[in-house]
Design a protein around this motif. Structure first.
Motif, mmCIF file in Angstrom:
data_model
loop_
_atom_site.group_PDB
_atom_site.id
_atom_site.type_symbol
_atom_site.label_atom_id
_atom_site.label_comp_id
_atom_site.label_asym_id
_atom_site.label_seq_id
_atom_site.Cartn_x
_atom_site.Cartn_y
_atom_site.Cartn_z
ATOM 1 N N TYR A 1 0.808 -1.217 0.000
ATOM 2 C CA TYR A 1 0.000 0.000 0.000
ATOM 3 C C TYR A 1 0.844 1.272 0.000
ATOM 4 C CZ TYR A 1 -3.665 -3.276 1.331
ATOM 5 O OH TYR A 1 -4.539 -4.330 1.358
ATOM 6 N N SER B 1 1.349 2.454 6.297
ATOM 7 C CA SER B 1 0.909 1.201 5.682
ATOM 8 C C SER B 1 0.784 0.086 6.704
ATOM 9 C CB SER B 1 1.894 0.783 4.575
ATOM 10 O OG SER B 1 3.141 0.361 5.123
ATOM 11 N N LEU C 1 -2.632 0.338 8.057
ATOM 12 C CA LEU C 1 -3.718 0.391 7.082
ATOM 13 C C LEU C 1 -4.616 -0.851 7.082
ATOM 14 C CD1 LEU C 1 -4.678 2.518 5.145
ATOM 15 C CD2 LEU C 1 -3.366 1.417 3.320
#
Length: 218
Positions: free
Chosen positions: A134, A166, A169
């Motif tokens: 990501y 990330s 996330l």
């Protein structure tokens, strides 16, 4: 008079053929053999295995495990991002593939020894590279209007923030992403199981049984 009877050749353990070859080097075994787990081995291969088992990977092994595991994780993260960018579809099943690749790389780096330390390393690397797919999305978001001070920050700072972001996330959507979290868990479990320490039982030597002499006819 009865026909002469002859017992079949056998190993000292039941069910093993009398003529055998080493399961490692494939050379014929003349008179005695060892068992390495469930595999038959000659004396030379047994000695080489014991030497390898007595050698600790040390720092070099840790670095190799880190490098091989990270290489596999990077490839997996790139594939995951590429699929999502091309199809706009989240192929979460790749988390399991990343776990397998990272675990395999770490296991090879450890010289096939594995163990708790390598298991922890494999799990950490697996999660890092799952989350890292990501990072490009976050970096692209920092360049959009409204990104605030990050838009003007040095690239290294934006990259660091993207990497840290990330890692959180996968849990940002909470319960709505429970399936994704479970799949990530499977990937972590894959890495954990692949790198567990494997005990290889070494036994022997065993001798090939001699043929029973034929009984004289009555």
């Amino acid at each position: 008079m009865s026909d002469a009877q002859q017992a079949p050749l056998q190993f000292e353990t039941a069910g093993t053929p009398t003529s055998a070859s080493c399961g490692v080097c494939r050379q014929p075994i003349a008179s005695s053999y060892y068992t390495l787990g469930t595999q038959i081995a000659c004396e030379r291969c047994k000695a080489q295995l014991e030497l390898a088992l007595n050698q600790r990977p040390g720092f070099a092994g840790l670095v190799k495990a880190l490098a091989l595991g990270s290489g596999a994780g990077l490839v997996g993260a790139a594939v995951w991002y590429g699929v999502r960018a091309a199809t706009n579809y989240e192929l979460g099943i790749l988390a399991i593939a990343i776990g397998w690749g990272v675990g395999t790389g770490v296991m090879r780096g450890s010289g096939g020894r594995g163990g708790l330390g390598y298991q922890v390393l494999a799990v950490m690397l697996t999660y890092f590279w799952i989350a890292a797919n990501y990072v490009p999305d976050l970096m692209a978001g920092f360049a959009e209007p409204g990104a605030g001070e990050l838009a003007a920050a040095p690239a290294a700072v934006r990259l660091l923030v993207a990497v840290i972001g990330s890692l959180a996330l996968p849990f940002a959507q909470g319960f709505e992403n429970v399936i994704g979290i479970l799949i990530i868990g499977f990937g972590l479990y894959q890495a954990w199981t692949i790198t567990k320490h494997v005990e290889i039982g070494v036994a022997g030597p065993f001798s090939l049984a001699q043929a029973t002499p034929a009984k004289p006819s009555a």
